[in-house]
Each structure stands twice: as C-alpha cells, then as structure tokens.
Design an enzyme around this catalytic site. Sequence first.
Site, short mmCIF file in Angstrom:
data_model
loop_
_atom_site.label_atom_id
_atom_site.label_comp_id
_atom_site.label_asym_id
_atom_site.label_seq_id
_atom_site.Cartn_x
_atom_site.Cartn_y
_atom_site.Cartn_z
N CYS A 162 0.83 -1.21 0.00
CA CYS A 162 0.00 0.00 0.00
C CYS A 162 0.86 1.25 0.00
CB CYS A 162 -0.93 0.00 1.21
SG CYS A 162 -2.14 -1.32 1.21
N GLU A 165 3.77 1.47 2.29
CA GLU A 165 5.04 1.21 2.94
C GLU A 165 6.20 1.31 1.93
OE1 GLU A 165 2.35 -0.81 2.77
OE2 GLU A 165 2.94 -2.91 2.99
#
Length: 803
Positions: A439, A441
Amino acid sequence: MKDKVYEIQSPRVEGLRESVLSKTPGVCIERARYITEAYEENEAAPIYLKRAKAVEKILENMSIYIKDGELVVGNQASDERTAPIFPEYAVEWMENEIEAKGNFDKRAGDNFHLPKEHIDELLELVQYWKGKTLHAKCYELLPEEVKKASKAKVIHGEGNMTSGDGHIVPDFEKVLNRGLEGVIEEAKTELENLDLGELDAIRKKAFWEGIILTNESIIKFAKRYSRLAKKQAEEVDDLTRKEELIKIAEICDRVPAKAPRNFYEAVQAIWFIHLVIQIESNGHSASLGRVDQYLYSFYKKDIEEGAITKDFAKELLECLWVKLFSIIKLRPTSHAGYGAGYPTYQNVTIGGQNAQGKDETNELTYLILESVAEMKLTQPNLSVRVHANSPERLLREAAQVIKTGYGMPALHNDEIIIPSLLDKGVSYEDAYGYTMVGCVEVAVPGKWGYRCTGMTFTNLIKALELTLNDGVDPRTGYELFRGQGRLQDFQSFEDFWKAWEAHIAYYTKLSVVVDHIADDQLEEFPDMLCSSLVNDCIKRGKTVKEGGAVYDMVSGLQVGIANVANSMAAIKKYIFEEKSLKAEELMEALANNFAGDKGKFIQKILLDAPKYGNGHDYVDQLAVDAYKTYMNEINNYKNTRYGRGPIGGNYYMSTSGISSNVPMGTVTGATPDGREAEKPTAEGASPTQGTDVKGPTGVLNSVTKFPTIMMTGGQLLNQKFPPELLEGEDRFDRFVSFIKAFINLKAWHVQFNIVSGETLRAAQQNPEEYRDLIVRVAGYCAQFVTLDKKTQDDIISRTEQKF
C-alpha cells in the site's frame, strides 16, 4: 491539456482482460495436495530442504496452461483468479467454515468457490496439518492476556499467524543481470568454501542446498511452459499464433535460468520470479518495485534497434497486468474483512529521482502509466514517486489518469520519504532507490526484510474506549488492564492522559508479543526463493526471517487516530475546560449509544467539537500527542532479527490500516467524537468521515502536523473528489496545484477517489451495471461491487471535497 481517452487498443488484451474479469473467484486444491505429500515424504529433512522439496514437488506437478492469446505465461493455480491453499499456515478455520457453510462462497464479501468434488480431499488434508500449522504453533504460545486483548479486538494479529510474510520486493535486477543460474552459482560457491567443522556449518549447508534446489526447480518450471508452448504450436493452425507460441517456447527455455537479452524476455523473467514467490508463500504485498527503472535499458535498446514497437511493449505490459490481477488470496474468515475486495497489493512504482537528485522519469514511466490506465484493473497497485523537481508532464499525466476516477495512481513524496529512510540508517544510495511495497510502505528493493508494514494491528479507538472504562471491555466484559480508573474518576485532563499512556503502553507490549511469537514460528516455514533474492541472505547463510536482509525494520498498523483525536478534543473541551458536560453524562450516553433525546443532544454537542482534518491546532495537536504516545512506546522494542545481522531490527509507525477501520469499528462502542457504536473508524491518517469541512488543503494542513519523518511505515491519506471538481482547464490546473502543494508540504502519500456518492449508491442498487467501477478502499483499489456493504457504505460516507 485536452482530456486523454484511455482505451485498450489490442483485441488480444481486451479478450484476456474480459476472461479474467468474468471469472468467478475459485479455490484450487493442488498446492495443498502436493505440499502435504512433500512434507509427509520429508518429515526428517532440515527445514530448508523440506521447504525446497515442497516447492519442487508443487512446481513439478501443478497444472499449467497457456491461454489463447497469452504472450506472458505462468499460473499460480489451475485457473485464473483461483486461489491456491496454503495449509501449512492455518487449517482449522477452513474446516470450520466448510462445516458451517458448506463452502467459502457464503461470505458477506470476498467469496470463493471450491469445487464440490474437492471438499472431501481438502478436509482429509486438513487432518494432517492439525497441530503442525503456523497458527497452531502460535496459538499454543499466546499468553492468556494476549488472547483476551485479541478477542476484544484492541489488537489483531491474525494476519501474522495465518499466512506467510510477503510485503517485500526481491532483487529483480539480479535475475535480469545474472539469471537464476547466477544465483545457483553464488550458493554453490558458498557451499564449496564451507568448512563443516565451523560452528553453524551444518545448518548453513542445508540452507545453501535448499537455495540451489529451489532455484533449479523454478528453471524446470519455466521449461514446462516451453514444452507446452511447443506442443500447442504444433497443434494450432493459425500461423500468427504458431509463431507466438514458438517464441514463448524459446523465451521460457531461456529465462529465468539465464539473463534476458531483450524486453520481452525480461518481462517474462520477472513474472516467473514474482509468480513463484506467491506459490512458495501466501504472504501478500509481494511487489515488483521500480519497473520503469530496471526494465528501461531493455526497452530503450529494443526500441532503438527496431526489435519492438512501443505498441507491442505496451501489449506485453498489459498482458503482465492481467497476470497480476489473476493472483488472489483466500484469507481466513476472521481476517478477510481487514483486506476487503480481493486485494493482493502487488505494487508497481514509477518515477522518482536518483542519489544525485536527477529525476529518473523516462518513456517507460509514461508507457506504464498509460497501460495501467487503459486496463482499469485493481492490479498492479500503481504508485508514482513525486518530488520538487518532478517533470510537469508527469504530474499532469498522473493527474489525468487520476481524473478518470479509476483510483490510480497513488502519489508518494520523495521530499519526506527519503529523509525518513536516511534518518533510520539507510545508506544515501539505497534511500534514493526506495520503492513502494503493498500500500504505502517503503523498502529498498532486494535489501529489506519482510513486513516493512504489516505486523499486528492496534485499534487505537478501542484502546480509548478501554481507557474510559478502566480496562473493561463493554462488549465482551473482559477485564484487560484495570487500575487506572474510569473517566468519572479523573480530576483533570492530565489524569486522563496518564491513563491513556498506561493503556497504550500495555497494548503496545501485547502487540509486540504477538509479533515475536509469529516471527519465531515463521522461521519454521522458510521462503527459499525469496531469501535467495534478498541481500545478504546467501552470503550470511540465513533466510530473510533469520536476519539475512541488509535492512530489517517493521511496523504494525495503528487504526483510528482521527477518532481518538476528535474524542480527546471533546473530552478536554467539554468535561475539563468548559465543564459543560459531566463525565457521568457522557459515559451514560456512550453506554446507550446516544439513545433518547438526551443522548441525541449529547451526540450533537460532541459532533460540534473541533475535528481533525481542518487545520485546527486544538485538535490536531491532540492527534499528534496521542500518536506520539504510541510512537514513544514502540521505540522501546526490537524485532526478532535484532542483533542477527541487519541494520535496524527495530519498529516504527504506520497509519496504513487497509480496510481494518470497518471491522475494528464493528467491535467498538460509541465514542466521545459522536461516532455511534459499531460504525467504522476513520481510515488511515484520513479525517473521520464527513468531518473535514475546510477542503483538501485543510486536510493537508492537519496531516502534515504529524512527525511524518518518524513514520517510515507509511502515512495513508485518502481523498474523495466529485468528478465535476476536476472538469474544465481551470479546475484541472487547481488539482495539479494541489498535488504540488502536497509535495511542498512534505506529506507522505495521497490517493483519490474521483467519484460521486450518487454513482456509488447506484452501484449498490445495480451491481451488474457497475462491474468496472474501481474505488480506492485504503492503500489499494477494489471493484466496488465486490465489497461487503459495510465497506461500501464507509466509502460512500467519506467527505466529498471542494476546493
């Protein structure tokens, strides 16, 4: 800029896309069958060789196919959009769900169908794995207080305990430069130089032998497709297709064994690696990294030599995106709601700059952006790295794609991410080479360990509810952390705050306990391919999980910070400053879920309190301080790789909670921000639904007050704009200016839903007419109509912004 129309140009790609979109998600039993056989046959083998032999058996025996028209080949299961089963991680939930519901297709969302003829076999396989799975091993070790906190849902570690790790980008460049034969040679060299008399030598010997066997198995797997392509070429009458199949056979005979010579071979090589990583383990968020960088030299050379056209290169990319979309994961019922919409979070990152500060956007960057826009699939999860010197063309073309309402790309800001990585001890060169994973990170490709984000969830708003109730959960009656007092007992806001700090310290510790237990047990299920492509695993003779990576820093996911801030603002303002509301009155209203005239009156007062997301210092500072409480506490802990080789070995923070805001809201009662019981919490670092009324710039002003440089696990911000807000040249220019403000304010991430509530509600009523409606759920996209109604309603309720 005239609006660009993104439509698929290739009939081949259109057909492949339609095939995969129209497929009902299924379940394939083959992997479960062959891994069980392999473990039964090799029970006494060292864990590395046992795992390698299991992968070998799976790749040798699983069904393979080449669909008509495919140019990129390789399948995860016996059919597309079909999830293999990974029984080594957890099986009890499968047996329970089948016995209770007969199949996996009776859920509120994310349904899968297992063919009836395979149900008995699956139930038989389950019996072998009972007591041997990751989940069984973890659950046996969980202290009672952790089990209670998990049942109360103030922490949630099901994802850690029921699946592999994922959340990683391997060293694709090593494969492109050396092929798997080069990886095998590297392991053989270490093996030849090994002195068996040295401490730990026997373990290392098994590790390197496992690396060799796994990579040899992948080469053989690719050659199976080469033989199949040859066979199909002999049987097909169409001369064009015959030539394509002959070419596929030639490519699969070469890669990934050897370094690819051209763009086509390079695309096929990275797909084989990415695919087998997701056959070896069911950890999601396996990502492709900076595709526009490591494939560009192949693309440029082929274009300059006339070996391929731009259109053919785009067709290959679009065939690859179909393959990514075909990958799905069957999650346990108890965890499915935390990732609603069949997400696999396979991130592709484009753009960014190098260590000299030079922008690295190239023609392949734009081709990838265009190809993803044409496909309108939920995979790949496309991310664009932006910075102060990003080309105007890139910003405007990214904005054009966003404007289509497809939910991609997400934007990630070099101006804060690179300094954050440098602050954590990442080298200068590596920090500039970062990629997005899953997502929001970040990691260094081929050098970072597992789960840069993705450890145990912490439900911050539930922690607040427990703080108000002296550690007693009103929903379950569990007594979790007594002795700090109830809201009625506190004489000042400072007293309340001390109780909050004590509760957060307690639940943070419990979340780390879950992490440590899961990580320790996961060492029994080593991922040999992934470890062979993460540096310095081969050199150190360790898997990623044992400390083989250059960097290993992780984060859990903290959910509901906006609700916490808004609740604290109401408590501080009305109870302790103005004293216009008594603590007893508030607690009674919360217990009754604002029922009755008095309850509704109190709810209105709470809703009128200052709200995070509007640039209001009063509440924004409470958000920062509340989050710092967690931040200060998690800094006291290390992960299980600390001191075993990697740089780091520590924790940091992340507001990337995926779709957990829905199930975590379901288990939380009414809260002092005016939120009713069981309603979703706020998502990510985004404001609470409908409470941000000062426009998107007001949201940025609030979000950027967080100590973002410390939040290396990622800061997730969702924004929803009605389509008319971007219509016309002037409004579009204002949108581009907003993106530039996002960069200049050093926010971490932003993503957009360009869709009206009216359209979303229509899709709820007539889902068959809105199959292609893609929305941003959290740090990922999903087909809106596949989501459960609670998640759909949550997206509808988010604020539609105005400039």
